[in-house]
Enzyme design. Structure first.
Site, PDB file in Angstrom:
ATOM      1  CE  LYS A 176      -3.019  -8.515  -4.372  1.00 47.96           C
ATOM      2  NZ  LYS A 176      -3.453  -7.470  -3.395  1.00 47.96           N
ATOM      3  CB  SER A 197       4.853  -7.298   5.697  1.00 49.81           C
ATOM      4  OG  SER A 197       3.946  -8.310   5.331  1.00 49.81           O
ATOM      5  CD  GLU A 247       8.484  -2.659   8.283  1.00 46.67           C
ATOM      6  OE1 GLU A 247       7.787  -3.668   8.086  1.00 46.67           O
ATOM      7  OE2 GLU A 247       9.021  -2.022   7.352  1.00 46.67           O
ATOM      8  NE  ARG A 295      -3.964  -2.693   3.983  1.00 49.25           N
ATOM      9  CZ  ARG A 295      -2.877  -2.956   4.690  1.00 49.25           C
ATOM     10  NH1 ARG A 295      -1.984  -2.017   4.916  1.00 49.25           N
ATOM     11  NH2 ARG A 295      -2.682  -4.156   5.175  1.00 49.25           N
ATOM     12  CB  CYS A 299      10.469  -0.353   2.674  1.00 52.23           C
ATOM     13  SG  CYS A 299      11.098   0.229   1.127  1.00 52.23           S
ATOM     14  CG  PHE A 356      -0.258   0.462   2.499  1.00 46.34           C
ATOM     15  CD1 PHE A 356      -0.116   1.817   2.782  1.00 46.34           C
ATOM     16  CD2 PHE A 356       0.281  -0.453   3.398  1.00 46.34           C
ATOM     17  CE1 PHE A 356       0.531   2.250   3.937  1.00 46.34           C
ATOM     18  CE2 PHE A 356       0.929  -0.029   4.554  1.00 46.34           C
ATOM     19  CZ  PHE A 356       1.056   1.330   4.815  1.00 46.34           C
TER      20      PHE A 356
HETATM   21  P1  NAD Z   1       1.559  -6.631   3.069  1.00 47.67           P
HETATM   22  O1  NAD Z   1       2.609  -7.665   3.140  1.00 47.67           O
HETATM   23  O2  NAD Z   1       0.456  -6.656   4.049  1.00 47.67           O
HETATM   24  O3  NAD Z   1       0.852  -6.667   1.631  1.00 47.67           O
HETATM   25  C1  NAD Z   1       1.594  -6.665   0.422  1.00 47.67           C
HETATM   26  C2  NAD Z   1       0.783  -7.379  -0.651  1.00 47.67           C
HETATM   27  O4  NAD Z   1       0.591  -8.742  -0.257  1.00 47.67           O
HETATM   28  C3  NAD Z   1      -0.606  -6.786  -0.891  1.00 47.67           C
HETATM   29  O5  NAD Z   1      -0.864  -6.772  -2.272  1.00 47.67           O
HETATM   30  C4  NAD Z   1      -1.517  -7.753  -0.151  1.00 47.67           C
HETATM   31  O6  NAD Z   1      -2.802  -7.839  -0.740  1.00 47.67           O
HETATM   32  C5  NAD Z   1      -0.791  -9.075  -0.265  1.00 47.67           C
HETATM   33  N1  NAD Z   1      -1.049  -9.972   0.866  1.00 47.67           N
HETATM   34  C6  NAD Z   1      -1.304  -9.613   2.140  1.00 47.67           C
HETATM   35  N2  NAD Z   1      -1.481 -10.701   2.908  1.00 47.67           N
HETATM   36  C7  NAD Z   1      -1.324 -11.774   2.113  1.00 47.67           C
HETATM   37  C8  NAD Z   1      -1.385 -13.190   2.330  1.00 47.67           C
HETATM   38  N3  NAD Z   1      -1.626 -13.703   3.530  1.00 47.67           N
HETATM   39  N4  NAD Z   1      -1.168 -13.999   1.289  1.00 47.67           N
HETATM   40  C9  NAD Z   1      -0.909 -13.487   0.065  1.00 47.67           C
HETATM   41  N5  NAD Z   1      -0.850 -12.171  -0.200  1.00 47.67           N
HETATM   42  C10 NAD Z   1      -1.056 -11.313   0.803  1.00 47.67           C
HETATM   43  O7  NAD Z   1       2.323  -5.209   3.097  1.00 47.67           O
HETATM   44  P2  NAD Z   1       1.694  -3.765   3.212  1.00 47.67           P
HETATM   45  O8  NAD Z   1       1.156  -3.546   4.582  1.00 47.67           O
HETATM   46  O9  NAD Z   1       0.809  -3.484   2.043  1.00 47.67           O
HETATM   47  O10 NAD Z   1       3.012  -2.872   2.997  1.00 47.67           O
HETATM   48  C11 NAD Z   1       3.875  -2.522   4.039  1.00 47.67           C
HETATM   49  C12 NAD Z   1       5.073  -3.453   4.110  1.00 47.67           C
HETATM   50  O11 NAD Z   1       5.750  -3.460   2.868  1.00 47.67           O
HETATM   51  C13 NAD Z   1       6.115  -2.999   5.126  1.00 47.67           C
HETATM   52  O12 NAD Z   1       6.576  -4.133   5.814  1.00 47.67           O
HETATM   53  C14 NAD Z   1       7.219  -2.399   4.275  1.00 47.67           C
HETATM   54  O13 NAD Z   1       8.498  -2.422   4.859  1.00 47.67           O
HETATM   55  C15 NAD Z   1       7.152  -3.273   3.081  1.00 47.67           C
HETATM   56  N6  NAD Z   1       7.761  -2.638   1.923  1.00 47.67           N
HETATM   57  C16 NAD Z   1       8.978  -3.095   1.524  1.00 47.67           C
HETATM   58  C17 NAD Z   1       9.610  -2.494   0.451  1.00 47.67           C
HETATM   59  C18 NAD Z   1      10.946  -2.970   0.005  1.00 47.67           C
HETATM   60  O14 NAD Z   1      11.353  -2.557  -1.070  1.00 47.67           O
HETATM   61  N7  NAD Z   1      11.665  -3.792   0.728  1.00 47.67           N
HETATM   62  C19 NAD Z   1       8.983  -1.427  -0.239  1.00 47.67           C
HETATM   63  C20 NAD Z   1       7.736  -1.012   0.192  1.00 47.67           C
HETATM   64  C21 NAD Z   1       7.129  -1.627   1.277  1.00 47.67           C
END
Ligand code: NAD
Length: 496
Positions: A173, A226, A383, A177, A281, A149
């Site tokens: 995908k 995450s 985090e 949010r 991130c 998101f």
């Molecule tokens: P998230 O892991 O909750 O969701 C990311 C994606 O995964 C979304 O599209 C979501 O629909 C999907 N998803 C969620 N739960 C799932 C499940 N159980 N099974 C399959 N798919 C699922 O992350 P978020 O809250 O949207 O984003 C924040 C996180 O992203 C933070 O931890 C941040 O550090 C990380 N992030 C990392 C980077 C990087 O480059 N390392 C960049 C941006 C964000």
């Protein structure tokens, strides 16, 4: 309230799923849209569309693919403020911050415009008598991206422009949010003239993601989100024989050496700790001043600035940061602050009770500063992804480096110093993927690649830049012989 549709084979299609997810305006707490949580059949339809054009798209000359990409870049530049507004409404970040995100995304599109040059192969004449050999990188086929998101426009652009320029077809995908910005980008992509089915968008949650992970026609998965989900995506995707790059969470430290310019360091920490309400991130969430004198000077500079942070909705031009993404996340961040207090950290500025007049239902958390944080505390280990900066005092440089190297995450880090020796040693010693020397958020430019170490990245490839081209292609080596009438007869020994 508006409805979000999928985008399959060049058309917007309403999902038939009975499930949906609410989209909120985080500044007001009001529900503004519904994202469909697509079914397995709908995912299959998107994959079938991408597959139906994959061969032809792979055969399309890279120069022609680049021409579409130039059109896309022009349209993105023209509409960057519209994209920024869409994403701020659903994300909450300030307009200026959103424009920065869109600009960094467009830079990846710029890079992808150079694809004819990036795909140039290697050629060796006369590797044997009348034998030549050439090697080049070819597309994988249908590939998919799953995005978080916090950068709804930029992170998808880390993926699909390069994947498509390399000759793959793509299924995105996005986060459920804030789906509008990626949809607006999809519309511009279609307007740029790309053939139908080259880029599809499917909305959903775990059900749609699992369908992509299990689909045999999807050859590679890029994931950003995450760490627990990144690890899951990597295991399930690779178990199914796919190439996977899965970028996860972070806890980024910034060392402040005693010789650092303290005003510069404080400015850097304010922007990197509180910009985008800490939901980056690459946010700095831990400041590590060396020695008590440095720590005291730093906290003295930071405290009044954290207290007077300008917090507001994205429409407020003076705001320095906005709300966090959801009510649940607001409560989670406040819960971390409670925990920090309970575990003995010194709460210098408390953002828990922040409320904004006229926006009382918004998901705001005030800027929060902790001092005397120690490495066994939950607020240090996990985090938080909110506007909470921890100061962890280290007695010397060696202790600070050990702390960073021992942390489970290794996304970004920085050192502020005027000592070239210390800076160089830091860049060599630190076990983190992206390092800043007097640069607090060292996000690599589009022609380098982005990726952390340790549990911040699962897989062998960083994202975008040259590593992106490698991830979305595979090597083929061709050996040719035109023997001009030479007849050697059959040879049974290994060719030399
Ligand atoms: P998230 O892991 O909750 O969701 C990311 C994606 O995964 C979304 O599209 C979501 O629909 C999907 N998803 C969620 N739960 C799932 C499940 N159980 N099974 C399959 N798919 C699922 O992350 P978020 O809250 O949207 O984003 C924040 C996180 O992203 C933070 O931890 C941040 O550090 C990380 N992030 C990392 C980077 C990087 O480059 N390392 C960049 C941006 C964000």
């Amino acid at each position: 309230m508006y409805k979000i549709s999928n985008a399959i084979h060049g058309k917007k299609i309403n999902s038939l799923s009975s499930r949906s997810s609410a989209v909120f305006n985080p500044a007001t707490g009001e529900q503004i849209a519904k994202t469909p949580l697509s079914t397995v059949d709908e995912v299959n339809e998107a994959v079938a569309s991408a597959k139906s054009v994959a061969k032809e798209w792979a055969r399309t000359p890279p120069l022609k693919r680049a021409k579409f990409m130039f059109n896309f870049k022009y349209l993105l530049d023209k509409h960057s403020a519209d994209i920024a507004r869409e994403l701020s409404r659903e994300h909450g970040k300030t307009h200026e911050d959103a424009l920065g995100e869109v600009t960094r995304g467009i830079e990846v599109v710029d890079f992808a415009c150079g694809i004819p040059n990036l795909l140039k192969g290697e050629f060796s004449r006369n590797v044997g008598p009348s034998i030549d050999s050439y090697a080049d990188r070819q597309p994988l086929g249908v590939v998919a991206g799953i995005t978080p998101f916090n950068f709804p426009a930029m992170v998808p652009m880390w993926m699909y422009p390069i994947a498509v320029a390399c000759g793959n077809t793509f299924i995105l995908k996005p986060s459920e949010r804030n789906p509008s910005a990626p949809m607006l980008c999809w519309e511009l992509f279609q307007e740029a003239g790309f053939p139908e089915g080259v880029f599809n968008v499917i909305h959903g949650d775990k059900e749609a993601v699992d369908a992509l992970l299990d689909h045999r026609d999807v050859k590679a998965i890029s994931f950003v989100g995450s760490t627990p989900i990144a690890e899951y995506i990597y295991s399930r995707g690779t178990a199914n024989g796919k190439r996977v790059q899965a970028l996860g969470g972070a806890k980024n430290h910034m060392i402040i050496m005693p010789d650092a310019d303290m005003d510069q360091a404080a400015d850097a920490l304010m922007g990197a700790g509180f910009g985008s309400a800490g939901e980056r991130c690459m946010a700095i969430s831990v400041a590590v001043p060396i020695g008590d004198a440095t720590a005291d000077a730093l906290v003295e500079k930071l405290a009044p600035r954290v207290e007077s942070l300008k917090i507001g909705p994205s429409t407020d031009e003076d705001a320095e940061m906005g709300p966090v993404i959801t009510k649940a996340h607001q409560e989670k961040v406040k819960g971390y602050i409670d925990k920090g207090v309970a575990e003995g950290a010194k709460l210098v500025v408390d953002g828990r009770d922040f409320s904004l007049q006229g926006y009382e239902e918004g998901y705001f958390v005030g800027g929060t500063l902790f001092d005397n944080v120690t490495s066994n505390m939950t607020i240090y280990k996990e985090e938080i992804f909110g506007p909470v900066l921890s100061v962890l005092r280290a007695k010397d440089y060696g202790e600070a480096v050990k702390l960073i190297n021992d942390h489970e995450y290794g996304n970004g880090t920085a050192i502020f110093t005027r000592d070239g020796d210390a800076a160089r040693e830091f860049a060599d010693d630190i076990e983190v993927g992206m390092v800043g020397i007097n640069v607090p958020i060292p996000v690599p430019v589009a022609y380098h690649s982005f990726g952390g170490w340790k549990r911040s990245l699962f897989g062998d490839h960083s994202i975008y830049g040259p590593e992106g081209v490698h991830f979305y292609t595979r090597l083929k080596t061709v050996t040719t012989r035109w023997p001009k009438g030479i007849k050697e007869g059959a040879t049974f020994a290994f060719p030399t």
